[in-house]
Scaffold this active site. Structure first.
Site, PDB file in Angstrom:
ATOM      1  CB  VAL A  17     -11.324  17.245  70.369  1.00 32.37           C
ATOM      2  CG1 VAL A  17     -11.786  17.307  68.915  1.00 32.37           C
ATOM      3  CG2 VAL A  17     -11.235  18.648  70.962  1.00 32.37           C
TER       4      VAL A  17
ATOM      5  CB  SER B 232     -19.188  10.695  64.513  1.00 30.70           C
ATOM      6  OG  SER B 232     -18.353  11.780  64.186  1.00 30.70           O
TER       7      SER B 232
ATOM      8  CB  ALA C 114     -16.570  16.134  71.554  1.00 31.96           C
ATOM      9  CD  GLU C 115     -14.265  14.099  64.609  1.00 30.09           C
ATOM     10  OE1 GLU C 115     -14.416  13.881  63.398  1.00 30.09           O
ATOM     11  OE2 GLU C 115     -13.311  14.742  65.078  1.00 30.09           O
ATOM     12  CB  SER C 116     -16.355   9.192  69.468  1.00 25.74           C
ATOM     13  OG  SER C 116     -15.009   9.069  69.079  1.00 25.74           O
TER      14      SER C 116
END
Length: 145
Positions: free
Chosen positions: A61, A69, A64-66
């Site tokens: 996660v 973003s 994925a968020e990095s």
């Protein structure tokens, strides 16, 4: 900055404008590609495992968020910034060694929000995780108030 100008910005220059942060360093995340069409990054499994030696779902996660973003921030630049408001992940199979690769592609690029699908695969190209992240795009002058 026009889309053509953003596309032509070298990765090092883009990162200098938007540093990845300490968590990404700790996780060993490296960006390989940043364009309007996709963001690609890698992360080692080693050091990012849960007690059974499997890649920690939370680590997937974070990757994925990095990536989502970064894509959202690239789209929002220069007068807006991206702030994550939703993320989900489905873990398909375990990774126990090597490196995983995440590829983020835009689902929606709007004026006030951006959404990316992130597919994380192992070194064999097998899907480990599928994630979706949505970011609000807020005026840059409102951040930090």
């Amino acid at each position: 900055m026009s889309d053509d100008e953003q596309t032509s910005v070298p990765l090092e220059e883009f990162l200098a404008r938007m540093p990845m942060g300490a968590l990404n360093e700790k996780m060993g995340i490296e960006l390989l590609e940043v364009s309007a069409e996709r963001i690609v990054g890698t992360m080692p499994v080693e050091g990012n495992t849960q007690p059974y030696g499997l890649l920690h779902g939370g680590a997937s996660v974070v990757l994925a968020e990095s990536l989502g973003s970064v894509g959202s921030a690239r789209h929002a630049h220069p007068d807006r910034v991206a702030v994550g408001i939703d993320i989900n992940a489905t873990h398909h199979r375990a990774a126990t060694s090597g490196t995983v690769t995440g590829v983020a592609t835009p689902v929606h690029l709007g004026r006030t929000s951006a959404c990316f699908e992130v597919v994380i695969t192992d070194e064999r190209g097998k899907r480990v995780c599928t994630s979706r992240i949505t970011c609000a795009l807020v005026p840059a002058d409102r951040v930090g108030r």
